[in-house]
Design an enzyme around this catalytic site. Structure first.
Site, PDB file in Angstrom:
ATOM      1  N   LYS A  87     -28.261 -17.858  -1.850  1.00 42.68           N
ATOM      2  CA  LYS A  87     -29.144 -18.615  -2.334  1.00 42.68           C
ATOM      3  C   LYS A  87     -30.314 -19.350  -1.509  1.00 42.68           C
ATOM      4  CE  LYS A  87     -30.038 -21.995  -5.877  1.00 42.68           C
ATOM      5  NZ  LYS A  87     -29.526 -22.656  -7.178  1.00 42.68           N
ATOM      6  N   HIS A 112     -21.870  25.985  -9.259  1.00 41.86           N
ATOM      7  CA  HIS A 112     -22.675  25.069  -9.960  1.00 41.86           C
ATOM      8  C   HIS A 112     -21.614  24.704 -11.015  1.00 41.86           C
ATOM      9  CE1 HIS A 112     -26.294  26.398  -8.454  1.00 41.86           C
ATOM     10  NE2 HIS A 112     -26.233  27.692  -8.765  1.00 41.86           N
TER      11      HIS A 112
END
Length: 522
Positions: free
Chosen positions: A140, A279
């Site tokens: 922070k 595929h």
């Protein structure tokens, strides 16, 4: 942005002490005062590095078995105070809270405790509280504070302080802050997921997902799409933990197809098996007495589509099979292992990617499948049903013979890994024709039959069995299989017209087994 902040004071509290001594020496050489907790402090003192224990610094000892040690205003006030606000500085001065400019923390090994199968209480004790608080405070206030959460970041920090005379740049601190929040988010997500399992929640009200980036990829399914590969902590043999021993970097499509191939071939445990994938759909699957036989039979199903495909083996790859595979172009080979002679043969194909997993996944193990949709995720359990011949129900006048039974189970298992709608023809433990991904099941049936003819001649499907991943809504799909020459069929059943389909099978003298299990795959 190049705002540099000098490091005067650092706090170190780490469970993983890899590289700690070298880092602390660099900090000490730049005049940094080091605060530390018990284990880390002792480690540094042993090599002559001056350290102030946190308990001495705060005036409060570590207590409650170490649960409370850094949760103190003198620690968090030192991290969170804004250097550019007079009110913060006045309050810090009044309360004797010097600034802390560097936080080095890694968290209690919660994941490791869970992975070892530790009991509930031990896992709870490995939930870090003070560590995440330190990390979040530092992130922070990254305007002035650098936060390190992993030993892999040490070299970057050392280079940074050398470059900036004992300080860090704002750009560097921002990157560290982003990594820090990802670290605590992942940690909390892991705890959340574990706790959900402890209370029996498969689908909690809030789903937290966490994964670590393994590598960036050149692109996604297509060159205009970006992509990366992430791994979870799931302990499953396969693409995520495979060792690549040669070949080019895997692409997005390689990862996807290779995973599909290996999961399919793992279904067959009793004999050597090969799956050839294109595929994500199989173009040939076969079992055999050895890998070379299985490979030749799998390739025979659709040698045209196999070009540029993915080869998955469920046994260690041997030289004879490796030589046969290299006779056509393949993208990837994945196997549990590979002998030295096979490695030498494969090495001649420098671009061929070869992955070794050391073991096979268990298709029965529970898993979770996550699919993204616009604005959310679909989550389901994996399709981990493995059928046994004893579970199959014969509904026709003629029962299948023993070879047909084995072939029916084989074909239905392959169909589990083919995109729906699916029709699979098989004979003697090998696919003969595969129809995949059609909007109409009868189209899949026609395609599978045509593939069989292309591969094996006019009678390619004659004498084969046929599997359907879902029920036949009408008898037409079955009639197409009868026309192709199938002798037995396996399907889930459950259609309103099951009687009509069974009647057509009886009329043609076919045997039919019902599984009661559907294997849609989208």
């Amino acid at each position: 942005m190049t705002k540099t902040h000098k490091i005067a004071r650092a706090i170190i509290s780490v469970s993983d002490k890899t590289g700690l001594v070298e880092l602390a020496k660099q900090l000490a050489a730049h005049g940094v005062e080091i605060l530390s907790t018990g284990g880390s402090a002792e480690k540094l003192r042993q090599v002559g590095i001056e350290v102030t224990e946190v308990g001495d610094y705060t005036g409060f000892p570590e207590m409650m078995d170490g649960r409370v040690k850094t949760l103190h205003p003198r620690i968090h006030g030192g991290i969170l105070q804004r250097r550019d606000l007079k009110t913060h500085q006045d309050e810090a001065m009044k309360n004797n809270i010097p600034p802390i400019d560097l936080v080095i923390v890694n968290l209690y090994p919660f994941r490791e405790a869970v992975a070892k199968g530790s009991d509930f209480e031990i896992c709870i004790e490995n939930i870090d509280i003070g560590g995440p608080a330190l990390i979040r405070s530092a992130a922070k206030n990254h305007d002035a504070v650098a936060v390190i959460t992993d030993p892999t970041q040490y070299d970057g920090l050392i280079a940074e302080i050398k470059q900036h005379g004992g300080g860090t740049s704002l750009d560097f601190r921002k990157k560290l802050a982003a990594a820090a929040y990802a670290n605590t988010a992942s940690y909390d997500a892991t705890i959340s997921g574990w706790f959900a399992t402890q209370v029996g929640e498969k689908y909690p009200d809030v789903l937290t997902l966490t994964a670590e980036k393994r590598q960036g990829l050149r692109y996604g399914e297509n060159p205009h799409q970006s992509a990366a590969f992430y791994v979870t902590d799931a302990n499953r043999s396969g693409i995520a933990n495979a060792l690549q021993i040669q070949g080019k970097e895997l692409s997005y499509n390689n990862f996807n197809d290779t995973d599909a191939a290996f999961e399919l071939v793992a279904e067959f445990t009793e004999s050597p098996a090969i799956a050839i994938i294109k595929h994500t759909n199989p173009c040939g699957v076969a079992c055999g007495p050895d890998l070379i036989t299985a490979y030749k039979r799998a390739l025979a199903c659709d040698p045209v589509s196999a070009f540029g495909g993915i080869i998955a083996c469920n046994r260690p790859l041997d030289a004879e099979t490796a030589k046969a595979i290299t006779e056509i172009f393949s993208e990837v080979i994945i196997a549990p292992d590979c002998d030295d002679a096979a490695r030498e043969i494969l090495a001649a194909r420098k671009n061929l990617r070869v992955l070794l997993t050391r073991s096979m996944p268990d298709p029965r193990i529970a898993s979770r499948v996550v699919k993204s949709v616009a604005g959310g995720y679909l989550v389901q359990s994996g399709d981990n049903i493995v059928l046994d011949l004893s579970e199959l129900k014969c509904v026709t006048k003629r029962p299948p013979n023993e070879q047909e039974k084995r072939d029916l189970l084989f074909a239905f298992t392959v169909g589990k890994h083919v995109k729906s709608n699916t029709i699979v023809y098989a004979k003697n433990g090998a696919t003969v024709g595969i129809g995949a991904g059609q909007m109409s099941r009868i189209d899949s049936a026609h395609i599978a039959a045509r593939k069989a003819v292309e591969a094996f001649g006019d009678n390619g499907a004659r004498g084969c069995v046929v599997a359907s991943d879902a029920f036949f809504p009408f008898a037409d799909g079955l009639l197409a299989a009868i026309e192709a020459g199938a002798t037995a069929i396996i399907q889930p059943g459950g259609s309103m017209r099951d009687a009509e389909v069974i009647e057509a099978a009886d009329k043609a003298g076919l045997a039919m087994l019902l599984t009661g299990v559907r294997h849609f795959r989208h």
